[in-house]
Design an enzyme around this catalytic site. Structure first.
Site, PDB file in Angstrom:
ATOM      1  N   SER A  56     -10.984 -11.121  -1.850  1.00  0.00           N
ATOM      2  CA  SER A  56      -9.799 -11.175  -0.995  1.00  0.00           C
ATOM      3  C   SER A  56     -10.092 -11.998   0.273  1.00  0.00           C
ATOM      4  O   SER A  56     -10.407 -13.171   0.162  1.00  0.00           O
ATOM      5  CB  SER A  56      -9.338  -9.744  -0.682  1.00  0.00           C
ATOM      6  OG  SER A  56      -8.006  -9.718  -0.213  1.00  0.00           O
ATOM      7  N   ASP A  89      -1.757  -8.098  -9.326  1.00  0.00           N
ATOM      8  CA  ASP A  89      -2.135  -8.007  -7.907  1.00  0.00           C
ATOM      9  C   ASP A  89      -0.885  -8.089  -7.027  1.00  0.00           C
ATOM     10  O   ASP A  89      -0.189  -9.097  -7.024  1.00  0.00           O
ATOM     11  CB  ASP A  89      -3.099  -9.144  -7.563  1.00  0.00           C
ATOM     12  CG  ASP A  89      -3.804  -8.952  -6.224  1.00  0.00           C
ATOM     13  OD1 ASP A  89      -3.195  -8.353  -5.323  1.00  0.00           O
ATOM     14  OD2 ASP A  89      -4.947  -9.410  -6.095  1.00  0.00           O
ATOM     15  N   HIS A 115      -5.202  -5.220  -7.216  1.00  0.00           N
ATOM     16  CA  HIS A 115      -6.082  -5.855  -6.220  1.00  0.00           C
ATOM     17  C   HIS A 115      -7.405  -5.101  -6.178  1.00  0.00           C
ATOM     18  O   HIS A 115      -7.677  -4.344  -5.234  1.00  0.00           O
ATOM     19  CB  HIS A 115      -5.388  -5.859  -4.857  1.00  0.00           C
ATOM     20  CG  HIS A 115      -6.028  -6.777  -3.858  1.00  0.00           C
ATOM     21  ND1 HIS A 115      -6.113  -8.140  -4.047  1.00  0.00           N
ATOM     22  CD2 HIS A 115      -6.600  -6.531  -2.651  1.00  0.00           C
ATOM     23  CE1 HIS A 115      -6.708  -8.683  -2.999  1.00  0.00           C
ATOM     24  NE2 HIS A 115      -7.022  -7.724  -2.145  1.00  0.00           N
TER      25      HIS A 115
END
Length: 222
Positions: free
Chosen positions: A118, A172, A203
């Site tokens: 991320s 996600d 995620h």
């Protein structure tokens, strides 16, 4: 040589032959990904050291200005404005210190792999192509790219052929898979050796992904 970043480390039982520097996501810490090391089931003889740095604490605009560990501020969720470039550059500089510290301790740059999830992946994809020594690999998980239009002019030739592993969850809802695909396509358009993997997840990471990562790490650092 030391770095301003503190970190969690996981060292092999014997000689350190290579290092993976793994950057966490927004609001997490180096502790977040440290437990995956045994899950990767990497051969001890590869001598892989893991470094999981803690991002600095800063106010994050989209979270009401709350202070948390973050590699950069997020002022907007808009596709092209999500990564605050000043923070990205600052964190890239701090991670550069970590890489240089590993080199100073005897690990060649070609045996150092830069990974991130991320927000951490944004830093990995920003710094890796711009780093002035050839790295062993770059990994971006559930992530996207900061300043893609500047990649061609800012990239260093040292990492023009460095393999890049990208993976993303198809469901996600934090970083839409389209943002990861856009980063992958930018790297492709700039002739990087980049692979793209998707998984039926949100995620996060999953076991199938960890198996692919383990295989890739062994190929890169074997």
């Amino acid at each position: 040589m030391s770095s301003a970043l503190t970190y969690i480390e996981s060292n092999p039982p014997g000689e350190i032959k290579s290092t993976v520097i793994w950057l966490h996501g927004l609001g997490d810490s180096g502790h977040g990904f440290a437990p995956i090391v045994p899950e990767l089931k990497l051969p001890e003889e590869l001598g892989i050291r893991f470094v999981f740095p803690h991002a600095p604490e800063r106010a994050v605009t989209i979270n009401g200005g709350m202070r948390m560990r973050a590699w950069y501020d997020i002022k907007s969720m808009d596709f092209d404005k999500r990564a605050d470039s000043a923070g990205v550059h600052e964190s890239a500089g701090l991670v550069t210190q970590l890489i240089e510290a590993e080199i100073a301790n005897g690990v060649p740059a070609s045996k150092i792999l830069l990974a991130g999830f991320s927000q951490g992946g944004v830093i990995a994809l920003h710094l890796g192509p711009r780093f002035n020594k050839t790295l062993g690999g770059i990994m971006g998980l559930s992530t996207y790219m900061s300043e893609p239009s500047l990649l061609a002019e800012q990239a260093d030739s040292a990492n023009a052929k460095t393999p890049i592993f990208m993976a993303h969850g198809e469901q996600d809802n934090v970083v839409p898979v389209a943002m990861g695909q856009a980063a992958y396509q930018t790297l492709q358009a700039n002739n990087y050796d980049v692979s793209w993997h998707t998984y039926p997840m949100q995620h996060n990471v999953c076991m199938a992904e960890l198996k692919a990562i383990s295989q890739w790490l062994q190929e890169r650092l074997g």
